[in-house]
Motif scaffolding. Structure first.
Motif, mmCIF file in Angstrom:
data_model
loop_
_atom_site.group_PDB
_atom_site.id
_atom_site.type_symbol
_atom_site.label_atom_id
_atom_site.label_comp_id
_atom_site.label_asym_id
_atom_site.label_seq_id
_atom_site.Cartn_x
_atom_site.Cartn_y
_atom_site.Cartn_z
ATOM 1 N N ALA A 60 -22.545 6.357 -8.334
ATOM 2 C CA ALA A 60 -22.035 7.729 -8.238
ATOM 3 C C ALA A 60 -22.721 8.369 -7.038
ATOM 4 O O ALA A 60 -23.852 7.995 -6.700
ATOM 5 C CB ALA A 60 -22.363 8.516 -9.510
ATOM 6 N N ILE A 61 -22.046 9.338 -6.442
ATOM 7 C CA ILE A 61 -22.669 10.054 -5.327
ATOM 8 C C ILE A 61 -23.991 10.661 -5.811
ATOM 9 O O ILE A 61 -25.010 10.582 -5.129
ATOM 10 C CB ILE A 61 -21.705 11.130 -4.771
ATOM 11 C CG1 ILE A 61 -20.493 10.440 -4.113
ATOM 12 C CG2 ILE A 61 -22.419 12.057 -3.792
ATOM 13 C CD1 ILE A 61 -19.381 11.372 -3.657
ATOM 14 N N ALA A 62 -23.984 11.197 -7.036
ATOM 15 C CA ALA A 62 -25.181 11.866 -7.565
ATOM 16 C C ALA A 62 -26.351 10.906 -7.777
ATOM 17 O O ALA A 62 -27.496 11.344 -7.876
ATOM 18 C CB ALA A 62 -24.837 12.556 -8.886
ATOM 19 N N TYR A 63 -26.123 9.610 -7.858
ATOM 20 C CA TYR A 63 -27.224 8.664 -8.091
ATOM 21 C C TYR A 63 -28.052 8.438 -6.826
ATOM 22 O O TYR A 63 -29.163 7.894 -6.909
ATOM 23 C CB TYR A 63 -26.716 7.301 -8.603
ATOM 24 C CG TYR A 63 -25.954 7.328 -9.919
ATOM 25 C CD1 TYR A 63 -25.920 8.464 -10.723
ATOM 26 C CD2 TYR A 63 -25.269 6.204 -10.355
ATOM 27 C CE1 TYR A 63 -25.201 8.481 -11.912
ATOM 28 C CE2 TYR A 63 -24.559 6.213 -11.557
ATOM 29 C CZ TYR A 63 -24.521 7.360 -12.324
ATOM 30 O OH TYR A 63 -23.816 7.374 -13.506
ATOM 31 N N GLY A 64 -27.490 8.802 -5.670
ATOM 32 C CA GLY A 64 -28.247 8.679 -4.415
ATOM 33 C C GLY A 64 -28.519 7.234 -4.019
ATOM 34 O O GLY A 64 -29.469 6.967 -3.270
ATOM 35 N N ASN A 65 -27.722 6.293 -4.523
ATOM 36 C CA ASN A 65 -28.012 4.880 -4.209
ATOM 37 C C ASN A 65 -26.804 4.128 -3.652
ATOM 38 O O ASN A 65 -26.794 2.894 -3.640
ATOM 39 C CB ASN A 65 -28.552 4.158 -5.458
ATOM 40 C CG ASN A 65 -27.556 4.161 -6.615
ATOM 41 O OD1 ASN A 65 -26.368 4.402 -6.424
ATOM 42 N ND2 ASN A 65 -28.033 3.894 -7.815
ATOM 43 N N GLU A 66 -25.778 4.882 -3.185
ATOM 44 C CA GLU A 66 -24.561 4.185 -2.714
ATOM 45 C C GLU A 66 -24.854 3.261 -1.535
ATOM 46 O O GLU A 66 -24.289 2.173 -1.437
ATOM 47 C CB GLU A 66 -23.488 5.198 -2.314
ATOM 48 C CG GLU A 66 -22.824 5.890 -3.504
ATOM 49 C CD GLU A 66 -21.847 6.951 -3.036
ATOM 50 O OE1 GLU A 66 -22.245 7.813 -2.226
ATOM 51 O OE2 GLU A 66 -20.685 6.909 -3.465
ATOM 52 N N ALA A 67 -25.747 3.693 -0.637
ATOM 53 C CA ALA A 67 -26.035 2.850 0.535
ATOM 54 C C ALA A 67 -26.668 1.532 0.082
ATOM 55 O O ALA A 67 -26.296 0.450 0.559
ATOM 56 C CB ALA A 67 -26.940 3.591 1.511
ATOM 57 N N GLY A 68 -27.614 1.616 -0.864
ATOM 58 C CA GLY A 68 -28.258 0.408 -1.388
ATOM 59 C C GLY A 68 -27.273 -0.484 -2.123
ATOM 60 O O GLY A 68 -27.312 -1.714 -2.006
ATOM 61 N N VAL A 69 -26.364 0.147 -2.885
ATOM 62 C CA VAL A 69 -25.329 -0.627 -3.592
ATOM 63 C C VAL A 69 -24.463 -1.373 -2.564
ATOM 64 O O VAL A 69 -24.185 -2.570 -2.713
ATOM 65 C CB VAL A 69 -24.453 0.288 -4.487
ATOM 66 C CG1 VAL A 69 -23.205 -0.417 -4.983
ATOM 67 C CG2 VAL A 69 -25.276 0.806 -5.671
ATOM 68 N N GLY A 70 -24.080 -0.672 -1.515
ATOM 69 C CA GLY A 70 -23.256 -1.301 -0.469
ATOM 70 C C GLY A 70 -23.990 -2.465 0.191
ATOM 71 O O GLY A 70 -23.408 -3.532 0.418
ATOM 72 N N ARG A 71 -25.295 -2.277 0.454
ATOM 73 C CA ARG A 71 -26.079 -3.375 1.065
ATOM 74 C C ARG A 71 -26.128 -4.570 0.111
ATOM 75 O O ARG A 71 -26.008 -5.717 0.532
ATOM 76 C CB ARG A 71 -27.518 -2.912 1.368
ATOM 77 C CG ARG A 71 -27.630 -1.958 2.554
ATOM 78 C CD ARG A 71 -29.093 -1.829 3.017
ATOM 79 N NE ARG A 71 -30.004 -1.343 1.977
ATOM 80 C CZ ARG A 71 -30.199 -0.061 1.666
ATOM 81 N NH1 ARG A 71 -29.567 0.895 2.345
ATOM 82 N NH2 ARG A 71 -31.046 0.289 0.706
ATOM 83 N N GLY A 72 -26.294 -4.299 -1.171
ATOM 84 C CA GLY A 72 -26.353 -5.381 -2.163
ATOM 85 C C GLY A 72 -25.045 -6.156 -2.227
ATOM 86 O O GLY A 72 -25.040 -7.387 -2.329
ATOM 87 N N ILE A 73 -23.929 -5.427 -2.155
ATOM 88 C CA ILE A 73 -22.621 -6.105 -2.214
ATOM 89 C C ILE A 73 -22.434 -6.972 -0.962
ATOM 90 O O ILE A 73 -22.025 -8.140 -1.060
ATOM 91 C CB ILE A 73 -21.480 -5.068 -2.348
ATOM 92 C CG1 ILE A 73 -21.528 -4.445 -3.751
ATOM 93 C CG2 ILE A 73 -20.117 -5.714 -2.098
ATOM 94 C CD1 ILE A 73 -20.620 -3.260 -3.941
ATOM 95 N N ARG A 74 -22.779 -6.418 0.194
ATOM 96 C CA ARG A 74 -22.599 -7.219 1.426
ATOM 97 C C ARG A 74 -23.505 -8.447 1.407
ATOM 98 O O ARG A 74 -23.095 -9.540 1.805
ATOM 99 C CB ARG A 74 -22.849 -6.354 2.670
ATOM 100 C CG ARG A 74 -21.721 -5.364 2.943
ATOM 101 C CD ARG A 74 -21.788 -4.817 4.349
ATOM 102 N NE ARG A 74 -23.097 -4.257 4.667
ATOM 103 C CZ ARG A 74 -23.532 -3.072 4.268
ATOM 104 N NH1 ARG A 74 -22.742 -2.306 3.525
ATOM 105 N NH2 ARG A 74 -24.727 -2.648 4.596
ATOM 106 N N ALA A 75 -24.737 -8.272 0.919
ATOM 107 C CA ALA A 75 -25.665 -9.414 0.857
ATOM 108 C C ALA A 75 -25.110 -10.483 -0.090
ATOM 109 O O ALA A 75 -25.146 -11.687 0.226
ATOM 110 C CB ALA A 75 -27.037 -8.943 0.381
ATOM 111 N N ALA A 76 -24.576 -10.055 -1.230
ATOM 112 C CA ALA A 76 -24.036 -11.026 -2.203
ATOM 113 C C ALA A 76 -22.837 -11.759 -1.621
ATOM 114 O O ALA A 76 -22.677 -12.970 -1.810
ATOM 115 C CB ALA A 76 -23.642 -10.303 -3.488
ATOM 116 N N MET A 77 -21.982 -11.004 -0.894
ATOM 117 C CA MET A 77 -20.812 -11.654 -0.290
ATOM 118 C C MET A 77 -21.256 -12.748 0.668
ATOM 119 O O MET A 77 -20.686 -13.847 0.690
ATOM 120 C CB MET A 77 -19.966 -10.613 0.457
ATOM 121 C CG MET A 77 -19.183 -9.681 -0.449
ATOM 122 S SD MET A 77 -18.531 -8.253 0.454
ATOM 123 C CE MET A 77 -17.548 -9.049 1.707
#
Ligand SMILES: NC(=O)c1ccc[n+]([C@@H]2O[C@H](COP(=O)([O-])OP(=O)(O)OC[C@H]3O[C@@H](n4cnc5c(N)ncnc54)[C@H](OP(=O)(O)O)[C@@H]3O)[C@@H](O)[C@H]2O)c1
Length: 276
Positions: free
Chosen positions: A48-65
């Motif tokens: 969620a935007i409110a969680y303040g972790n979207e950038a980290g989530v995106g990095r995790g998804i790209r790393a997993a891919m």
């Protein structure tokens, strides 16, 4: 594995049956947590935007891919418009910023985080019906533009849902609400089911508190699983989508192991628990 099975949404899109929750996962932690959850088999990440972790989530998804050779389409990411944003233009700006932070080609689903700003959420008063229609219109436009595979809501009650359903051109695909053993909003779930809205169960472990209930602990021991495994399996057997959260790799792995069946008599016993 159940984490890779999918429910069909009311627009025909498919959504993985279990999501990794990321509330209270910091932006720094999120990359490793998301990458290891995808390695464990999860295909659905809830942020969620409110969680303040979207950038980290995106990095995790790209790393997993990259490390696991996955296509972006095999992973489903949900984010949410903050409860305090209640204008069309504010929503348009949030969508743009959220997608830039996630930086992983597209966001699969965007939700309205709550029908009212948090500091008014549990109080009677202004219902924000007109404002939620403005926010929904902005989500519908982004959906029509191909930015999302689905749009939905969270923490919406029956009246909040009817407000959207009476005016919308796109029905909410999901309603993400608090559901766990000892807290089942039956009426809301039934309304959602009758209207083709999938209920996502947040805080499936009651934020960790289910482990303090002896009857739940002994039921988990009977199946030789942990309380969080029992809790997510319970949600799945209600036909809902659990979002268990953990930052520990071994727990993330354990929480994905849901291929067991709670017997009807034990489901009935768990359904008797109330007031959590
Ligand atoms: N839409 C909304 O308004 C809303 C509100 C609340 C939550 N949510 C979503 O739902 C997700 C889950 O809810 P929640 O964060 O309240 O968490 P939860 O899943 O109900 O509980 C998380 C707690 O359980 C612990 N835990 C998880 N797996 C465990 C295991 N196998 N063994 C022992 N302890 C375990 C976690 O500890 P560790 O992390 O230390 O392992 C954490 O303390 C959120 O992350 C968020 O994505 C949405």
């Amino acid at each position: 594995m159940i984490v890779d099975e999918r429910y069909k949404l009311n627009n025909g899109q498919r959504i993985p049956k279990v999501a990794l929750g990321t509330w209270q996962v910091s932006d720094d932690e999120a990359e490793a947590v998301v990458e290891s959850s995808i390695a464990a088999g999860y295909r659905h990440i809830d942020t969620a935007i409110a969680y303040g972790n979207e950038a980290g989530v995106g990095r995790g998804i790209r790393a997993a891919m990259e490390t696991q050779g996955l296509h972006r389409e095999s992973i489903f990411v949900t984010s949410k418009i903050p409860a305090e944003v209640k204008t069309h233009d504010g929503t348009v700006a949030c969508i743009q910023e959220s997608m830039e932070r996630l930086d992983c080609f597209h966001t699969d689903m965007m939700l309205i985080h709550a029908p009212k700003p948090w500091d008014e959420m549990w109080k009677p008063g202004h219902n924000y019906f007109a404002e939620n229609l403005e926010v929904w219109k902005a989500l519908e436009e982004a959906y029509a533009a191909g930015k999302f595979r689905a749009i939905g809501v969270s923490n919406f009650d029956v009246d909040d849902l009817k407000n959207i359903m009476d005016e919308c051109t796109v029905m909410p695909a999901v309603n993400q609400v608090r559901v766990h053993i000892g807290h089942i909003p039956y009426e809301l779930i039934e309304f959602c089911e009758q209207n083709g809205i999938l209920v996502e169960a947040y805080s499936p472990n009651a934020h960790g508190n289910l482990a303090n209930v002896p009857a739940i602990c002994s039921m988990a021991a009977k199946y030789d699983v942990s309380v969080p495994q029992l809790a997510s399996r319970f949600i799945l057997q209600l036909g809902l989508l659990p979002l268990p959260k953990s930052t520990h790799e071994e727990r993330i792995l354990q929480n994905a192991d849901l291929d067991f069946e709670i017997l009807p008599a034990d489901m009935a016993e768990l359904l008797e628990i109330d007031g959590l």
